[in-house]
Scaffold this motif. Structure first.
Motif, PDB file in Angstrom:
ATOM      1  N   LEU A   5      -7.439   2.807   4.245  1.00 44.96           N
ATOM      2  CA  LEU A   5      -7.859   2.974   2.603  1.00 44.96           C
ATOM      3  C   LEU A   5      -6.704   3.164   2.032  1.00 44.96           C
ATOM      4  O   LEU A   5      -5.402   3.555   2.404  1.00 44.96           O
ATOM      5  CB  LEU A   5      -8.543   4.502   2.821  1.00 44.96           C
ATOM      6  N   ASP A   6      -6.763   2.668   0.649  1.00 43.59           N
ATOM      7  CA  ASP A   6      -5.724   2.692  -0.255  1.00 43.59           C
ATOM      8  C   ASP A   6      -5.842   4.464  -0.864  1.00 43.59           C
ATOM      9  O   ASP A   6      -6.779   4.970  -0.209  1.00 43.59           O
ATOM     10  CB  ASP A   6      -6.016   1.853  -1.566  1.00 43.59           C
ATOM     11  N   VAL A   7      -4.691   4.765  -1.528  1.00 38.16           N
ATOM     12  CA  VAL A   7      -4.851   6.263  -1.841  1.00 38.16           C
ATOM     13  C   VAL A   7      -5.211   6.263  -3.511  1.00 38.16           C
ATOM     14  O   VAL A   7      -6.405   6.748  -3.811  1.00 38.16           O
ATOM     15  CB  VAL A   7      -3.347   6.802  -1.690  1.00 38.16           C
ATOM     16  N   ASP A   8      -4.534   5.741  -4.312  1.00 39.66           N
ATOM     17  CA  ASP A   8      -4.804   5.985  -5.779  1.00 39.66           C
ATOM     18  C   ASP A   8      -5.946   5.302  -6.224  1.00 39.66           C
ATOM     19  O   ASP A   8      -6.417   4.151  -6.232  1.00 39.66           O
ATOM     20  CB  ASP A   8      -3.515   5.715  -6.569  1.00 39.66           C
ATOM     21  N   GLU A   9      -6.923   6.152  -6.747  1.00 40.50           N
ATOM     22  CA  GLU A   9      -8.146   5.712  -7.443  1.00 40.50           C
ATOM     23  C   GLU A   9      -9.304   5.276  -6.237  1.00 40.50           C
ATOM     24  O   GLU A   9     -10.276   4.642  -6.427  1.00 40.50           O
ATOM     25  CB  GLU A   9      -8.380   4.858  -8.559  1.00 40.50           C
ATOM     26  N   THR A  10      -8.687   5.496  -4.856  1.00 45.42           N
ATOM     27  CA  THR A  10      -9.616   5.161  -3.774  1.00 45.42           C
ATOM     28  C   THR A  10      -9.981   6.482  -2.997  1.00 45.42           C
ATOM     29  O   THR A  10     -11.101   6.838  -2.810  1.00 45.42           O
ATOM     30  CB  THR A  10      -8.801   4.155  -2.880  1.00 45.42           C
ATOM     31  N   VAL A  11      -8.954   7.091  -2.604  1.00 39.80           N
ATOM     32  CA  VAL A  11      -9.416   8.493  -2.063  1.00 39.80           C
ATOM     33  C   VAL A  11      -8.756   9.796  -2.864  1.00 39.80           C
ATOM     34  O   VAL A  11      -9.434  10.864  -3.022  1.00 39.80           O
ATOM     35  CB  VAL A  11      -8.637   8.543  -0.807  1.00 39.80           C
ATOM     36  N   GLY A  18     -10.556   0.053  -0.867  1.00 39.38           N
ATOM     37  CA  GLY A  18      -9.663   0.208  -2.165  1.00 39.38           C
ATOM     38  C   GLY A  18     -10.509  -0.043  -3.463  1.00 39.38           C
ATOM     39  O   GLY A  18     -11.406  -0.579  -3.509  1.00 39.38           O
ATOM     40  N   ASP A  19      -9.493   0.021  -4.453  1.00 36.81           N
ATOM     41  CA  ASP A  19      -9.905  -0.064  -5.949  1.00 36.81           C
ATOM     42  C   ASP A  19      -9.385  -1.195  -6.448  1.00 36.81           C
ATOM     43  O   ASP A  19      -9.576  -1.803  -7.866  1.00 36.81           O
ATOM     44  CB  ASP A  19      -9.627   0.966  -6.816  1.00 36.81           C
ATOM     45  N   ASN A  20      -8.167  -1.984  -5.743  1.00 36.75           N
ATOM     46  CA  ASN A  20      -7.572  -3.159  -6.168  1.00 36.75           C
ATOM     47  C   ASN A  20      -7.624  -4.263  -5.361  1.00 36.75           C
ATOM     48  O   ASN A  20      -7.804  -3.858  -4.031  1.00 36.75           O
ATOM     49  CB  ASN A  20      -5.991  -2.621  -6.327  1.00 36.75           C
ATOM     50  N   GLY A  79      -5.466  -6.181  -4.151  1.00 34.09           N
ATOM     51  CA  GLY A  79      -4.407  -6.115  -3.292  1.00 34.09           C
ATOM     52  C   GLY A  79      -4.530  -5.387  -2.217  1.00 34.09           C
ATOM     53  O   GLY A  79      -3.723  -5.210  -1.133  1.00 34.09           O
ATOM     54  N   ASP A  80      -5.723  -4.472  -2.173  1.00 34.83           N
ATOM     55  CA  ASP A  80      -5.884  -3.601  -1.322  1.00 34.83           C
ATOM     56  C   ASP A  80      -6.545  -4.378  -0.016  1.00 34.83           C
ATOM     57  O   ASP A  80      -6.689  -3.767   1.069  1.00 34.83           O
ATOM     58  CB  ASP A  80      -6.698  -2.454  -1.453  1.00 34.83           C
ATOM     59  N   PHE A  81      -6.984  -5.584  -0.354  1.00 38.01           N
ATOM     60  CA  PHE A  81      -7.800  -6.358   0.692  1.00 38.01           C
ATOM     61  C   PHE A  81      -6.931  -7.575   1.049  1.00 38.01           C
ATOM     62  O   PHE A  81      -6.837  -8.042   2.128  1.00 38.01           O
ATOM     63  CB  PHE A  81      -9.185  -6.746   0.179  1.00 38.01           C
ATOM     64  N   SER A 108      -9.795   1.603 -14.859  1.00 40.51           N
ATOM     65  CA  SER A 108      -8.627   2.206 -15.606  1.00 40.51           C
ATOM     66  C   SER A 108      -7.317   1.347 -15.861  1.00 40.51           C
ATOM     67  O   SER A 108      -6.743   1.121 -16.765  1.00 40.51           O
ATOM     68  CB  SER A 108      -8.598   3.711 -15.220  1.00 40.51           C
ATOM     69  N   TYR A 109      -7.055   0.750 -14.534  1.00 41.36           N
ATOM     70  CA  TYR A 109      -5.710  -0.154 -14.556  1.00 41.36           C
ATOM     71  C   TYR A 109      -6.031  -0.941 -13.003  1.00 41.36           C
ATOM     72  O   TYR A 109      -6.827  -0.489 -12.214  1.00 41.36           O
ATOM     73  CB  TYR A 109      -4.512   0.741 -14.380  1.00 41.36           C
ATOM     74  N   GLY A 110      -5.035  -1.803 -12.901  1.00 41.94           N
ATOM     75  CA  GLY A 110      -5.143  -2.514 -11.716  1.00 41.94           C
ATOM     76  C   GLY A 110      -4.441  -4.020 -12.123  1.00 41.94           C
ATOM     77  O   GLY A 110      -4.151  -4.352 -13.213  1.00 41.94           O
TER      78      GLY A 110
HETATM   79 MG   LIG Z   1      -5.475   2.331  -5.848  1.00 40.44          MG
END
Ligand SMILES: [Mg+2]
Length: 287
Positions: free
Chosen positions: A92-98, A212-214, A216-218, A251-253
């Motif tokens: 898992l990604d951290v920011d805006e994922t967990v 993830g939310d981005n 690049g998390d994949f 929000s961002y990405g």
């Molecule tokens: Mg994130």
């Protein structure tokens, strides 16, 4: 100024400040501004956002159960060789994922500031980000099934301990004896592309899910124009909703940089112009 006109003027000024006033091609570009108002309001106050995040994590739980039943299942394109006998993990990604950092964004949009490493670092070190809806229950469920939970984040290595502290404070599972918080780390060659970290995990674990939310998390092919990204997205279509689970983040990405291909060397007004040109506005039919 009459009451009505004053009201209309104030409404227009507010829309302009929020970056929501329509901009025609012939208009001068508005000054650089923080466009995060609507996204932050949605993420911080709406039940719709909570429902979307909960839905994504509910799907993740179903997919994890399926993955545990199928030793041929892997989510990571970096996973090679015979991985059938490896113990399962989720990444898992951290920011805006967990972790929910909307308080930082809310401070930016209400004070007219933009993201800056210094203010972000101070925020991270306060360790005040609560869990994204569904994230805590999912990771605890995974851990209860013997699945190792890895947190792969692009926070810098100097924020590693604060990140772990924030996660532990809210009860996110950590595995004894294994470092499961993986930040960027120049000493290990871990840059903003997460593929190397996924590959390192894949040596010892079968990666059941990426969350993830981005983009690049994949995949490491997250840069380029919106058209470039769409091609990669299409090529990886079988993963989405299957073993790649996306948590919404308006929000961002990396998506917001795509129209100017991440080139921050060009002036802010030019970057914004390219973003505006990337939109496909409705053209009213001639009457
Ligand atoms: Mg994130």
């Amino acid at each position: 100024m009459t009451g009505y006109l004053k009201q209309a003027f104030l409404a227009a000024a507010l829309l302009f400040a929020q970056g929501t006033l329509p901009v025609r091609a012939a208009d001068p570009m508005p000054p650089a501004q923080n466009d995060g108002f609507g996204a932050t309001l949605w993420m911080q106050t709406s039940v719709e956002y909570k429902a979307a995040a909960l839905g994504a994590y509910a799907l993740a739980r179903i997919r994890l159960d399926e993955a545990l039943e199928d030793p041929d299942w892997t989510a990571a394109t970096e996973q090679t060789g015979d991985f059938k006998g490896l113990p399962p993990a989720v990444v898992l990604d951290v920011d805006e994922t967990v972790l929910d950092n909307s308080a930082y964004m809310a401070r930016l949009v209400t004070t007219g500031h933009h993201f800056a490493l210094k203010s972000w670092d101070a925020f991270v070190k306060d360790e005040v980000s609560p869990p994204i809806p569904g994230a805590l229950a999912f990771t605890r469920y995974a851990a209860s099934k013997g699945v190792t939970v890895f947190y792969v984040t692009n926070r810098p290595v100097g924020e590693k301990e604060a990140t772990r502290g924030n996660l532990e404070k809210f009860g996110f599972p950590m595995k004894d004896g294994t470092d499961t918080v993986m930040t960027q780390d120049p000493a290990k060659g871990w840059d903003a592309f997460k593929g190397k970290r996924r590959a390192a995990i894949a040596k010892n674990y079968r990666i059941a899910l990426l969350i993830g939310d981005n983009f690049g998390d994949f995949t490491d092919s997250f840069k380029g124009t919106p058209a470039d990204r769409l091609k990669v997205f299409e090529a990886d279509k079988a993963h989405w909703g299957h073993d790649w689970i996306l948590i919404p983040n308006p929000s961002y990405g990396s998506w917001e940089q795509a129209p100017f291909e991440g080139n921050y060397k060009i002036p802010a007004t030019e970057r914004r112009k390219l973003q505006v040109e990337a939109l496909s506005p409705w053209e009213p039919k001639a009457k």
